[in-house]
Design a protein around this motif. Structure first.
Motif, PDB file in Angstrom:
ATOM      1  N   GLY A  67      69.680  97.884  47.585  1.00 55.33           N
ATOM      2  CA  GLY A  67      69.505  97.916  46.129  1.00 55.33           C
ATOM      3  C   GLY A  67      68.811  99.194  45.673  1.00 55.33           C
ATOM      4  O   GLY A  67      69.206  99.802  44.660  1.00 55.33           O
ATOM      5  N   ASN A  68      67.796  99.603  46.417  1.00 57.82           N
ATOM      6  CA  ASN A  68      67.111 100.852  46.064  1.00 57.82           C
ATOM      7  C   ASN A  68      68.061 102.038  46.201  1.00 57.82           C
ATOM      8  O   ASN A  68      68.139 102.901  45.325  1.00 57.82           O
ATOM      9  N   LEU A  69      68.781 102.073  47.321  1.00 53.45           N
ATOM     10  CA  LEU A  69      69.675 103.219  47.556  1.00 53.45           C
ATOM     11  C   LEU A  69      70.775 103.287  46.500  1.00 53.45           C
ATOM     12  O   LEU A  69      71.065 104.360  45.957  1.00 53.45           O
ATOM     13  N   SER A  88      55.418 104.937  49.805  1.00 52.17           N
ATOM     14  CA  SER A  88      56.347 103.956  49.238  1.00 52.17           C
ATOM     15  C   SER A  88      57.425 103.550  50.244  1.00 52.17           C
ATOM     16  O   SER A  88      57.716 104.282  51.198  1.00 52.17           O
ATOM     17  N   HIS A  89      58.021 102.400  49.986  1.00 52.45           N
ATOM     18  CA  HIS A  89      59.093 101.907  50.851  1.00 52.45           C
ATOM     19  C   HIS A  89      60.275 102.866  50.836  1.00 52.45           C
ATOM     20  O   HIS A  89      60.844 103.191  51.880  1.00 52.45           O
ATOM     21  N   THR A  90      60.637 103.356  49.650  1.00 55.43           N
ATOM     22  CA  THR A  90      61.810 104.243  49.552  1.00 55.43           C
ATOM     23  C   THR A  90      61.606 105.505  50.390  1.00 55.43           C
ATOM     24  O   THR A  90      62.560 106.039  50.945  1.00 55.43           O
ATOM     25  N   PHE A  93      60.212 103.682  54.585  1.00 52.51           N
ATOM     26  CA  PHE A  93      60.801 102.600  55.377  1.00 52.51           C
ATOM     27  C   PHE A  93      62.293 102.372  55.131  1.00 52.51           C
ATOM     28  O   PHE A  93      62.785 101.267  55.318  1.00 52.51           O
ATOM     29  N   GLU A  94      62.991 103.387  54.643  1.00 56.65           N
ATOM     30  CA  GLU A  94      64.431 103.187  54.436  1.00 56.65           C
ATOM     31  C   GLU A  94      65.233 104.143  55.315  1.00 56.65           C
ATOM     32  O   GLU A  94      66.301 104.621  54.935  1.00 56.65           O
ATOM     33  N   ALA A  95      64.644 104.397  56.492  1.00 52.33           N
ATOM     34  CA  ALA A  95      65.328 105.166  57.535  1.00 52.33           C
ATOM     35  C   ALA A  95      65.811 106.533  57.044  1.00 52.33           C
ATOM     36  O   ALA A  95      66.791 107.067  57.572  1.00 52.33           O
ATOM     37  N   HIS A 144      52.930  97.304  45.067  1.00 48.43           N
ATOM     38  CA  HIS A 144      53.033  98.355  46.070  1.00 48.43           C
ATOM     39  C   HIS A 144      52.560  97.809  47.412  1.00 48.43           C
ATOM     40  O   HIS A 144      51.386  97.476  47.583  1.00 48.43           O
ATOM     41  N   ASN A 145      53.516  97.736  48.350  1.00 48.70           N
ATOM     42  CA  ASN A 145      53.229  97.145  49.649  1.00 48.70           C
ATOM     43  C   ASN A 145      52.066  97.837  50.364  1.00 48.70           C
ATOM     44  O   ASN A 145      51.043  97.221  50.677  1.00 48.70           O
ATOM     45  N   TYR A 146      52.211  99.124  50.607  1.00 48.68           N
ATOM     46  CA  TYR A 146      51.247  99.828  51.454  1.00 48.68           C
ATOM     47  C   TYR A 146      49.879  99.966  50.785  1.00 48.68           C
ATOM     48  O   TYR A 146      48.859 100.171  51.442  1.00 48.68           O
ATOM     49  N   GLY A 175      61.152  96.856  42.731  1.00 47.78           N
ATOM     50  CA  GLY A 175      60.402  95.628  42.433  1.00 47.78           C
ATOM     51  C   GLY A 175      60.689  94.553  43.461  1.00 47.78           C
ATOM     52  O   GLY A 175      60.912  93.396  43.114  1.00 47.78           O
ATOM     53  N   ALA A 176      60.680  94.954  44.742  1.00 47.60           N
ATOM     54  CA  ALA A 176      60.893  93.966  45.809  1.00 47.60           C
ATOM     55  C   ALA A 176      60.008  92.747  45.562  1.00 47.60           C
ATOM     56  O   ALA A 176      60.417  91.609  45.753  1.00 47.60           O
ATOM     57  N   ARG A 177      58.775  93.022  45.096  1.00 43.09           N
ATOM     58  CA  ARG A 177      57.834  91.922  44.789  1.00 43.09           C
ATOM     59  C   ARG A 177      57.400  91.984  43.320  1.00 43.09           C
ATOM     60  O   ARG A 177      56.240  91.757  42.984  1.00 43.09           O
ATOM     61  N   VAL A 199      66.089  98.571  38.156  1.00 39.90           N
ATOM     62  CA  VAL A 199      65.100  97.804  38.924  1.00 39.90           C
ATOM     63  C   VAL A 199      65.811  97.107  40.067  1.00 39.90           C
ATOM     64  O   VAL A 199      67.000  96.775  39.959  1.00 39.90           O
ATOM     65  N   GLN A 200      65.101  96.926  41.156  1.00 38.35           N
ATOM     66  CA  GLN A 200      65.600  96.156  42.300  1.00 38.35           C
ATOM     67  C   GLN A 200      64.589  95.061  42.556  1.00 38.35           C
ATOM     68  O   GLN A 200      63.384  95.324  42.625  1.00 38.35           O
ATOM     69  N   ILE A 201      65.036  93.806  42.635  1.00 39.56           N
ATOM     70  CA  ILE A 201      64.118  92.719  43.019  1.00 39.56           C
ATOM     71  C   ILE A 201      64.677  91.988  44.247  1.00 39.56           C
ATOM     72  O   ILE A 201      65.890  91.838  44.376  1.00 39.56           O
ATOM     73  N   CYS A 202      63.783  91.563  45.133  1.00 38.48           N
ATOM     74  CA  CYS A 202      64.219  90.851  46.340  1.00 38.48           C
ATOM     75  C   CYS A 202      64.172  89.342  46.118  1.00 38.48           C
ATOM     76  O   CYS A 202      63.149  88.807  45.691  1.00 38.48           O
ATOM     77  N   LEU A 203      65.266  88.676  46.446  1.00 38.23           N
ATOM     78  CA  LEU A 203      65.301  87.208  46.418  1.00 38.23           C
ATOM     79  C   LEU A 203      64.768  86.663  47.739  1.00 38.23           C
ATOM     80  O   LEU A 203      64.403  85.495  47.836  1.00 38.23           O
ATOM     81  N   SER A 204      64.734  87.525  48.746  1.00 40.29           N
ATOM     82  CA  SER A 204      64.517  87.075  50.123  1.00 40.29           C
ATOM     83  C   SER A 204      63.078  87.221  50.610  1.00 40.29           C
ATOM     84  O   SER A 204      62.818  87.042  51.787  1.00 40.29           O
ATOM     85  N   LYS A 205      62.167  87.549  49.704  1.00 37.81           N
ATOM     86  CA  LYS A 205      60.770  87.661  50.163  1.00 37.81           C
ATOM     87  C   LYS A 205      60.025  86.378  49.775  1.00 37.81           C
ATOM     88  O   LYS A 205      60.430  85.314  50.204  1.00 37.81           O
TER      89      LYS A 205
END
Ligand SMILES: Cc1ncc(COP(=O)(O)O)c(C=O)c1O
Length: 345
Positions: A67-69, A88-90, A93-95, A144-146, A175-177, A199-205
């Protein structure tokens, strides 16, 4: 002894209601080929999500990373420069996909508790000069995760977005969270993204759906995102199997995030006075443990906890991350705090 898994809120199992929603949709013959827009359940989820997020349109994607990409690629051009917070995750942590797949050039900057100050953004926007890559977007991560599940407030988003838009930049919110931030502030999630373009939101967290994220924005953005999703291999067929639990996640699982926040606070209060433990009061469901002058290393701590059936990510950077989630209850908090007290003595 019960397994307590604190590695992430992604470990949450789907609820019975989610599984029932899949079966009910199947029995009602509502699944179809989503690549050609014929899955009724996906369409329902997308409409519901767009409404909740206060955007014109939404799209189901496979993951937060995808979603972010998609959001980045659909709104920028190869060779553009993207301003990201340096933890940030982007960025981390997005390889490296924004660069390796999208040809985008990340420009990492330091934030304050995960928030890029508008003046910081202004100072790194490249001049309109042929020597420079074009700075075309800034990414906000909320929570923000980190930075320990840090919440970015609506007025902060507004200020940063205003600076970005004044300089012709797009604004994407990871907006994963996002719902954790909304619950922590007791405001509707859409208030946090009024000024962002996507915006990107995660359903899976914490929302506990098994798979999937949503991206949302203008109809034009979502139109373009369809093509980008296809390019990234994210066109799915009877994706209602994913969308059905996603609907339950949005309807039933948002309010319960406050339980995770309360549990995080309770754990913090129980362990904050352990000498040489560096810990900040959590705003949401994430805690980071820093160990100062202790004879135990982060890795050893996670190994010892694992012996007591408590799983954490040791050595997440130089800290241990603990993420409260639906599979962890009040009794578990007691067990975790006792184990930490014993091991960190
Ligand atoms: C802040 C943030 N953004 C994006 C993601 C990516 O989500 P996914 O694992 O679904 O790709 C995560 C996952 O942990 C995350 O914490």
């Amino acid at each position: 002894m019960k397994n307590i898994d604190l590695r992430s809120d992604t470990i949450t199992q789907p609820t019975d209601e989610m599984i029932e929603a899949i079966v009910n949709a199947h029995n009602a013959g509502r699944f179809g080929d989503d690549v050609i827009g014929e899955d009724e359940v996906v369409n329902e989820l997308q409409e519901k999500a767009a409404k909740i997020l206060g955007k014109e349109a939404a799209l189901l994607v496979t993951s937060g990373t995808q979603g972010n990409l998609i959001s980045l690629f659909a709104q920028t051009r190869r060779g553009d420069e993207i301003v990201v917070e340096d933890r940030s995750h982007t960025f981390m942590f997005e390889a490296g996909a924004m660069a390796s797949i999208g040809g985008l050039y990340p420009k990492p900057v330091k934030g304050e508790r995960g928030y890029i100050l508008p003046e910081t953004l202004k100072s790194v926007i490249s001049p309109d000069d042929a020597h420079y890559a074009k700075t075309s977007m800034v990414v906000i991560e909320n929570t923000h995760n980190y930075a320990g599940g840090a919440v970015i407030r609506p007025e902060q988003v507004k200020a940063l977005a205003a600076m970005a838009h004044d300089h012709g930049l797009k604004v994407h919110c990871d907006g994963a969270r996002l719902f954790n931030a909304a619950i922590a502030l007791d405001i509707p999630a859409k208030k946090l993204i009024e000024d962002v373009d996507s915006v990107q939101i995660c359903l899976s967290k914490g929302l506990s759906a098994p798979v999937g994220s949503i991206i949302a924005g203008t109809k034009e953005f979502i139109y373009e995102s369809h093509r980008t999703r296809k390019k990234l291999g994210g066109g799915m067929r009877q994706a209602g199997i994913i969308a059905a639990p996603g609907i339950v996640a949005l309807e039933k699982m948002v309010d319960r995030l406050k339980d995770d926040h309360e549990n995080a606070k309770m754990l913090y209060n129980k362990i904050k006075d352990i000498p040489n433990l560096v810990i900040e009061e959590p705003e949401t469901n994430i805690l980071f443990l820093g160990l100062q002058n202790l004879s135990i290393s982060q890795m050893k701590l996670s190994e010892e906890l694992a012996k007591e059936n408590i799983k954490v990510y040791g050595g997440y950077g130089v800290r241990t991350r603990i993420v409260l989630n639906r599979m962890v209850d009040r009794d578990d908090i007691e067990r975790i705090s006792l184990a930490l007290e014993r091991l960190l003595k």
